[in-house]
Design a protein around this motif. Sequence first.
Motif, PDB file in Angstrom:
ATOM      1  N   ILE A 193       0.653  -1.179   0.066  1.00 15.19           N
ATOM      2  CA  ILE A 193      -0.028  -0.058   0.014  1.00 15.19           C
ATOM      3  C   ILE A 193       0.739   1.176  -0.011  1.00 15.19           C
ATOM      4  CG2 ILE A 193      -1.943   1.472   1.317  1.00 15.19           C
ATOM      5  CD1 ILE A 193      -2.964  -1.214   2.295  1.00 15.19           C
ATOM      6  N   ASP A 194       0.954   1.886  -1.080  1.00 15.66           N
ATOM      7  CA  ASP A 194       2.122   2.872  -1.446  1.00 15.66           C
ATOM      8  C   ASP A 194       1.221   4.244  -1.772  1.00 15.66           C
ATOM      9  OD1 ASP A 194       4.308   4.188  -2.414  1.00 15.66           O
ATOM     10  OD2 ASP A 194       4.359   3.040  -4.262  1.00 15.66           O
ATOM     11  N   LEU A 195       1.114   5.011  -0.697  1.00 19.35           N
ATOM     12  CA  LEU A 195       0.556   6.523  -0.889  1.00 19.35           C
ATOM     13  C   LEU A 195       1.573   7.325  -0.702  1.00 19.35           C
ATOM     14  CD1 LEU A 195      -2.796   5.318   1.105  1.00 19.35           C
ATOM     15  CD2 LEU A 195      -2.529   5.445  -1.248  1.00 19.35           C
ATOM     16  N   HIS A 196       1.654   8.275  -1.724  1.00 19.98           N
ATOM     17  CA  HIS A 196       2.502   9.267  -1.659  1.00 19.98           C
ATOM     18  C   HIS A 196       2.106  10.533  -0.822  1.00 19.98           C
ATOM     19  CE1 HIS A 196       4.703   7.432  -5.468  1.00 19.98           C
ATOM     20  NE2 HIS A 196       4.569   6.578  -4.469  1.00 19.98           N
ATOM     21  N   PHE A 197       2.992  11.233  -0.632  1.00 16.60           N
ATOM     22  CA  PHE A 197       2.478  12.477   0.130  1.00 16.60           C
ATOM     23  C   PHE A 197       3.877  13.401  -0.040  1.00 16.60           C
ATOM     24  CE2 PHE A 197       3.818   9.550   2.996  1.00 16.60           C
ATOM     25  CZ  PHE A 197       4.906  10.053   3.694  1.00 16.60           C
ATOM     26  N   PRO A 198       3.775  14.924  -0.205  1.00 18.42           N
ATOM     27  CA  PRO A 198       4.813  15.607  -0.177  1.00 18.42           C
ATOM     28  C   PRO A 198       6.258  15.227   0.701  1.00 18.42           C
ATOM     29  CG  PRO A 198       2.936  17.165  -0.163  1.00 18.42           C
ATOM     30  CD  PRO A 198       2.531  15.760   0.481  1.00 18.42           C
ATOM     31  N   GLN A 199       7.308  15.266  -0.012  1.00 23.15           N
ATOM     32  CA  GLN A 199       8.430  15.304   1.118  1.00 23.15           C
ATOM     33  C   GLN A 199       8.525  16.525   2.216  1.00 23.15           C
ATOM     34  OE1 GLN A 199      12.391  16.297  -0.034  1.00 23.15           O
ATOM     35  NE2 GLN A 199      13.099  14.403   0.207  1.00 23.15           N
ATOM     36  N   GLU A 200       8.894  16.198   3.346  1.00 20.11           N
ATOM     37  CA  GLU A 200       8.707  17.281   4.339  1.00 20.11           C
ATOM     38  C   GLU A 200       9.536  18.392   4.047  1.00 20.11           C
ATOM     39  OE1 GLU A 200       9.429  17.531   9.244  1.00 20.11           O
ATOM     40  OE2 GLU A 200       9.258  15.701   8.263  1.00 20.11           O
ATOM     41  N   LYS A 201      11.002  18.070   3.753  1.00 24.33           N
ATOM     42  CA  LYS A 201      11.769  19.176   3.362  1.00 24.33           C
ATOM     43  C   LYS A 201      11.120  19.817   2.080  1.00 24.33           C
ATOM     44  CE  LYS A 201      16.901  19.670   2.706  1.00 24.33           C
ATOM     45  NZ  LYS A 201      18.167  19.174   2.494  1.00 24.33           N
ATOM     46  N   ASN A 202      10.891  19.459   1.117  1.00 24.22           N
ATOM     47  CA  ASN A 202      10.375  19.756  -0.081  1.00 24.22           C
ATOM     48  C   ASN A 202       9.235  20.887   0.101  1.00 24.22           C
ATOM     49  OD1 ASN A 202       8.612  19.517  -2.987  1.00 24.22           O
ATOM     50  ND2 ASN A 202      10.663  20.106  -3.081  1.00 24.22           N
ATOM     51  N   SER A 203       8.351  20.424   1.102  1.00 24.89           N
ATOM     52  CA  SER A 203       7.388  21.144   1.581  1.00 24.89           C
ATOM     53  C   SER A 203       7.815  22.687   2.224  1.00 24.89           C
ATOM     54  CB  SER A 203       6.262  20.395   2.574  1.00 24.89           C
ATOM     55  OG  SER A 203       5.584  19.604   1.886  1.00 24.89           O
ATOM     56  N   LYS A 204       8.902  22.416   2.888  1.00 22.93           N
ATOM     57  CA  LYS A 204       9.468  23.360   3.920  1.00 22.93           C
ATOM     58  C   LYS A 204       9.887  24.435   2.884  1.00 22.93           C
ATOM     59  CE  LYS A 204      13.477  24.702   6.731  1.00 22.93           C
ATOM     60  NZ  LYS A 204      14.609  24.199   7.417  1.00 22.93           N
ATOM     61  N   TYR A 205      10.379  23.988   1.893  1.00 17.20           N
ATOM     62  CA  TYR A 205      11.110  25.249   0.912  1.00 17.20           C
ATOM     63  C   TYR A 205      10.320  25.583  -0.078  1.00 17.20           C
ATOM     64  CZ  TYR A 205      15.730  24.435   3.017  1.00 17.20           C
ATOM     65  OH  TYR A 205      16.620  24.721   4.013  1.00 17.20           O
ATOM     66  N   PHE A 206       9.144  24.746  -0.615  1.00 21.37           N
ATOM     67  CA  PHE A 206       8.262  25.147  -1.537  1.00 21.37           C
ATOM     68  C   PHE A 206       6.721  24.722  -1.016  1.00 21.37           C
ATOM     69  CE2 PHE A 206      12.268  24.557  -3.845  1.00 21.37           C
ATOM     70  CZ  PHE A 206      12.240  25.471  -4.817  1.00 21.37           C
ATOM     71  N   GLU A 207       6.395  25.428  -0.171  1.00 16.67           N
ATOM     72  CA  GLU A 207       5.250  24.975   0.508  1.00 16.67           C
ATOM     73  C   GLU A 207       4.169  25.584  -0.482  1.00 16.67           C
ATOM     74  OE1 GLU A 207       2.447  26.121   4.449  1.00 16.67           O
ATOM     75  OE2 GLU A 207       4.229  27.278   3.999  1.00 16.67           O
ATOM     76  N   GLY A 208       3.214  24.258  -0.618  1.00 17.50           N
ATOM     77  CA  GLY A 208       1.781  24.601  -1.658  1.00 17.50           C
ATOM     78  C   GLY A 208       2.358  24.370  -3.084  1.00 17.50           C
TER      79      GLY A 208
END
Length: 613
Positions: free
Chosen positions: A494-509
Amino acid sequence: MTDMKLLMRLAAAGIALLLLHSSLYAQKHVFVEAESFENKGGWVTDQQSFVVIGSSYLMAHGMGRPVKDAVTTVTFPAKGKYRMWVRTKDWAPFPTGPGKFTLSIDGQQAGPVFGASGNDAWKWYDGGTVDIKNEQVKLTMKDLTGFNGRCDAILFTDAAKFTPPNTLKDLTAFRNKLLNLHAEPDNGGHYDLVVVGGGIAGTCAAISAARQGLKTALIQDRPVLGGNNSSEVRVHLKGDIDKNHYPKLGRIVREMDNGDPGNGHPDAAEYGDKRKIEIVKAEKNLTLFLNMHVYKVEMDKDQIKAVIGRNISTNQDVRFTGTFFSDCTGDGTVGFLAGADFRMGRESKAETGESLASEKADDFTLGTSNLWASLERDTVSSFPETPWALQFSDEYHIDQARSDWEWETGFGNFNTITEAEQIRDHNLRAIYGNWSYLKKSKPEKYAKRELAWVAYIGGKRESRRILGDHILTQMDIQEGKFYPDGAVTATWTIDLHFPQEKNSKYFEGQEFFASTKHIRVAPYTIPYRCLYSRNISNLFMAGRNISTTHVAFGSTRVMRTCGMMGEVVGFAAGIAKRHNTSPRGVYQHHLPELIAILKDEPLPPQQMTNKVE
């Protein structure tokens, strides 16, 4: 209002409409679809946004190097002065983007530079007045940057005050009128099974049906087969075919399998496009239609009677009639057009009882990837500045010479169907911006590397899921439930993707890089009832748009598993034809026959009609 006043108003409206049409016919319009250029040079045809703009378009996908000119011959009804309109957009207006191009008539530039207006909406741009001195002219489209300039259509009109329509409804009517597309479509023939979508699932479904003796059509909207496993997207096949309960399943998938080159391999040949097409064309009962985008269905009560496709280059419509249809589009396009029940996004825990479900239902879907690769060269190379792209720094950049699956945009910020172009463009802004940074800031590693390939066709994961008589859930998977109609054995996590935490920090939204948590499962079976629509009585489906919850979809979506779904659909369609029944009728009245085929063993004739209560 009296009857007489109503009649007078209707008459006045009719006269006004007649005058409008008379005015239209009095004007000389020459409508040129960009994707219909005779010589496309280095420009590529993109149909991914047909649902939004009603057309394909040409795009200059040069990865920062201007592509060869696109050239065509245009015939005019008369010499003289015409107003030129160009339908385009600025795809990366930050504040203006890089998609610049020009048009020339018989070698002379006509109009301004297009594609960098600062407006990211598709619209018509006034190219000014051109003097047509010959009834046949050479029209040339010149890319100036190599960074994905695009053109939908070019209009020449002798009406000085005429502005072409821009809304989808009005533009479609205008386009159809001038291209004579309102006429009867070509007859594509009648088939026992019409498979729409030539990914691994659809290709396997079509081959399976053809080998059952069914006259089968396979309709694909790109020039290659394989979908995400084609050279256009370059995703490797996942899911095991050697752990299933049924020896019959997986054989066609194995034929399609070109080994495992990984994701985003720079060599297109690693994905076996030619071999896939050769396998399909070798089937005597199977007719292949490439470059054909299905955008319309005809219904007879709860049955699909026909689908209509449009060639993505010639714009010719073709009508295909069938007894059964299989939606293998990934987006659930045929089911959606037919009015099939479907779901898009996440269900809530309260609705499904799944521990991995969202607390609240929402529109979140897994994203779309555009993979890329670079290669080491003998000499140092440069890469243009990209002020319009995402900006990277010493603090945050992605130090890779080749992408993997993590390069992904979507995550509920975009609709994967109606905003497919924006998703792809956001991915391109991330790729080009990061590469520009690497070339400038890490010369010791990247000075002699250059981009060898960047996907311009998005590799989608999730969109619509068509609902069947059974909706597969997390519990079905983790508890290993084996229903009587258990068909395809699936093995992926069961492979559900979500934004990488570090990527969200620098490119939120604006995330474009994903993470996942693999929840491992034992091999389990997907019921046959997940492979047909619960309310469109002659519609099968195979691939990522089958009947599951969002959570269960995280496991069923990989391509070897999807290919086996297609194989089952082909077998079931053969049974449905032999017994003159429906996809549901196969489950209700002929399930032992289907299971016997999957087991690759004969079944006594008296058992062929056993019912499932």
